[in-house]
Design a protein around this motif. Structure first.
Motif, PDB file in Angstrom:
ATOM      1  N   LEU A   2       2.429  13.985  12.621  1.00  0.00           N
ATOM      2  CA  LEU A   2       2.664  13.791  11.197  1.00  0.00           C
ATOM      3  C   LEU A   2       1.352  13.719  10.425  1.00  0.00           C
ATOM      4  N   PHE A   3       0.393  12.951  10.911  1.00  0.00           N
ATOM      5  CA  PHE A   3      -0.863  12.822  10.198  1.00  0.00           C
ATOM      6  C   PHE A   3      -1.697  14.100  10.241  1.00  0.00           C
ATOM      7  N   VAL A   4      -1.576  14.883  11.292  1.00  0.00           N
ATOM      8  CA  VAL A   4      -2.246  16.187  11.323  1.00  0.00           C
ATOM      9  C   VAL A   4      -1.640  17.094  10.260  1.00  0.00           C
ATOM     10  N   ASN A   5      -0.316  17.036  10.089  1.00  0.00           N
ATOM     11  CA  ASN A   5       0.313  17.828   9.032  1.00  0.00           C
ATOM     12  C   ASN A   5      -0.167  17.389   7.654  1.00  0.00           C
ATOM     13  N   ILE A   6      -0.369  16.100   7.461  1.00  0.00           N
ATOM     14  CA  ILE A   6      -0.906  15.611   6.185  1.00  0.00           C
ATOM     15  C   ILE A   6      -2.316  16.145   5.970  1.00  0.00           C
ATOM     16  N   ALA A   7      -3.122  16.102   7.005  1.00  0.00           N
ATOM     17  CA  ALA A   7      -4.497  16.608   6.888  1.00  0.00           C
ATOM     18  C   ALA A   7      -4.508  18.101   6.586  1.00  0.00           C
ATOM     19  N   ILE A   8      -3.639  18.853   7.244  1.00  0.00           N
ATOM     20  CA  ILE A   8      -3.577  20.293   7.002  1.00  0.00           C
ATOM     21  C   ILE A   8      -3.114  20.578   5.578  1.00  0.00           C
ATOM     22  N   SER A   9      -2.147  19.810   5.082  1.00  0.00           N
ATOM     23  CA  SER A   9      -1.706  19.992   3.698  1.00  0.00           C
ATOM     24  C   SER A   9      -2.856  19.752   2.729  1.00  0.00           C
ATOM     25  N   GLY A  10      -3.635  18.723   2.985  1.00  0.00           N
ATOM     26  CA  GLY A  10      -4.790  18.453   2.139  1.00  0.00           C
ATOM     27  C   GLY A  10      -5.841  19.547   2.223  1.00  0.00           C
TER      28      GLY A  10
ATOM     29  N   THR B 129       0.850  -1.182   0.000  1.00  0.00           N
ATOM     30  CA  THR B 129       0.000   0.000   0.000  1.00  0.00           C
ATOM     31  C   THR B 129       0.887   1.234   0.000  1.00  0.00           C
ATOM     32  N   THR B 130       0.369   2.314  -0.526  1.00  0.00           N
ATOM     33  CA  THR B 130       1.121   3.560  -0.505  1.00  0.00           C
ATOM     34  C   THR B 130       0.665   4.373   0.691  1.00  0.00           C
ATOM     35  N   PHE B 131       1.582   5.064   1.267  1.00  0.00           N
ATOM     36  CA  PHE B 131       1.296   5.908   2.418  1.00  0.00           C
ATOM     37  C   PHE B 131       1.584   7.351   2.051  1.00  0.00           C
ATOM     38  N   SER B 132       0.920   8.264   2.701  1.00  0.00           N
ATOM     39  CA  SER B 132       1.109   9.674   2.373  1.00  0.00           C
ATOM     40  C   SER B 132       1.919  10.404   3.444  1.00  0.00           C
ATOM     41  N   GLN B 133       2.661   9.679   4.262  1.00  0.00           N
ATOM     42  CA  GLN B 133       3.478  10.342   5.271  1.00  0.00           C
ATOM     43  C   GLN B 133       4.498  11.269   4.638  1.00  0.00           C
ATOM     44  N   ASN B 134       4.998  10.881   3.467  1.00  0.00           N
ATOM     45  CA  ASN B 134       6.000  11.721   2.820  1.00  0.00           C
ATOM     46  C   ASN B 134       5.444  13.098   2.494  1.00  0.00           C
ATOM     47  N   SER B 135       4.175  13.186   2.173  1.00  0.00           N
ATOM     48  CA  SER B 135       3.575  14.499   1.902  1.00  0.00           C
ATOM     49  C   SER B 135       3.624  15.378   3.136  1.00  0.00           C
ATOM     50  N   GLY B 136       3.329  14.803   4.281  1.00  0.00           N
ATOM     51  CA  GLY B 136       3.391  15.574   5.525  1.00  0.00           C
ATOM     52  C   GLY B 136       4.800  15.975   5.888  1.00  0.00           C
ATOM     53  N   VAL B 137       5.756  15.067   5.677  1.00  0.00           N
ATOM     54  CA  VAL B 137       7.149  15.380   5.986  1.00  0.00           C
ATOM     55  C   VAL B 137       7.670  16.468   5.052  1.00  0.00           C
ATOM     56  N   ILE B 138       7.328  16.377   3.775  1.00  0.00           N
ATOM     57  CA  ILE B 138       7.773  17.397   2.815  1.00  0.00           C
ATOM     58  C   ILE B 138       7.123  18.739   3.138  1.00  0.00           C
ATOM     59  N   ALA B 139       5.851  18.745   3.512  1.00  0.00           N
ATOM     60  CA  ALA B 139       5.196  19.998   3.880  1.00  0.00           C
ATOM     61  C   ALA B 139       5.812  20.601   5.133  1.00  0.00           C
ATOM     62  N   LEU B 140       6.242  19.743   6.060  1.00  0.00           N
ATOM     63  CA  LEU B 140       6.810  20.225   7.312  1.00  0.00           C
ATOM     64  C   LEU B 140       8.239  20.721   7.127  1.00  0.00           C
ATOM     65  N   THR B 141       9.065  19.953   6.400  1.00  0.00           N
ATOM     66  CA  THR B 141      10.483  20.294   6.275  1.00  0.00           C
ATOM     67  C   THR B 141      10.808  21.094   5.019  1.00  0.00           C
ATOM     68  N   ARG B 142       9.901  21.089   4.049  1.00  0.00           N
ATOM     69  CA  ARG B 142      10.112  21.733   2.749  1.00  0.00           C
ATOM     70  C   ARG B 142      11.342  21.185   2.033  1.00  0.00           C
TER      71      ARG B 142
ATOM     72  N   VAL C 178       5.627   8.501  22.901  1.00  0.00           N
ATOM     73  CA  VAL C 178       6.407   9.421  22.067  1.00  0.00           C
ATOM     74  C   VAL C 178       6.162   9.115  20.595  1.00  0.00           C
ATOM     75  N   LEU C 179       6.195   7.838  20.235  1.00  0.00           N
ATOM     76  CA  LEU C 179       5.926   7.463  18.852  1.00  0.00           C
ATOM     77  C   LEU C 179       4.500   7.826  18.448  1.00  0.00           C
ATOM     78  N   GLY C 180       3.552   7.645  19.353  1.00  0.00           N
ATOM     79  CA  GLY C 180       2.166   8.017  19.073  1.00  0.00           C
ATOM     80  C   GLY C 180       2.012   9.513  18.860  1.00  0.00           C
ATOM     81  N   GLY C 181       2.696  10.296  19.668  1.00  0.00           N
ATOM     82  CA  GLY C 181       2.656  11.748  19.504  1.00  0.00           C
ATOM     83  C   GLY C 181       3.270  12.188  18.187  1.00  0.00           C
ATOM     84  N   MET C 182       4.388  11.568  17.821  1.00  0.00           N
ATOM     85  CA  MET C 182       5.027  11.907  16.548  1.00  0.00           C
ATOM     86  C   MET C 182       4.139  11.507  15.375  1.00  0.00           C
ATOM     87  N   THR C 183       3.518  10.351  15.474  1.00  0.00           N
ATOM     88  CA  THR C 183       2.642   9.885  14.400  1.00  0.00           C
ATOM     89  C   THR C 183       1.416  10.786  14.273  1.00  0.00           C
TER      90      THR C 183
END
Length: 109
Positions: free
Chosen positions: A80-88, A25-38, A72-77
């Motif tokens: 990340l997913f909130v950043n993906i939602a905001i990008s969308g 499956t494809t995941f969209s975490q990279n979109s959130g990371v790219i939006a966050l770090t540019r 900590v992992l849950g908070g980071m995740t």
């Protein structure tokens, strides 16, 4: 880029099925990371893959990474997913002007 990504995903899923593995499956975490770090540089992705391989092979480093608490992992995740939602939502922002479009967005979320 999207077409190449979809084609690569289809080919990899086909190869996985031929190897008696479930499809990928494809995941969209990279979109959130790219939006966050540019940073959308391929070299940065290759270096991340290299470091993950090295950290997985070296047991001492792997044990340090495995000892990160679940909260900590849950908070980071979540972050990340909130950043993906905001990008969308930024992409949809200009297009959610009518009642019909708001309903479509609300139903999809």
């Amino acid at each position: 880029r999207v077409q190449g990504g979809l084609t690569a995903d289809g080919v990899c899923s086909l190869l996985a099925c031929l190897g008696t593995s479930p499809p990928n499956t494809t995941f969209s975490q990279n979109s959130g990371v790219i939006a966050l770090t540019r940073c959308a540089n391929k070299r940065a992705g290759y270096m991340c893959a290299f470091f993950l391989l090295v950290f997985g092979i070296l047991a001492k480093i792997a044990s340090i990474i495995a000892s990160i608490p679940d909260c900590v992992l849950g908070g980071m995740t979540t972050f990340l997913f909130v950043n993906i939602a905001i990008s969308g939502l930024k992409i949809l922002g200009a297009h959610v002007d009518g009642r019909r479009n708001r309903f479509i967005v609300a139903a999809s979320l």
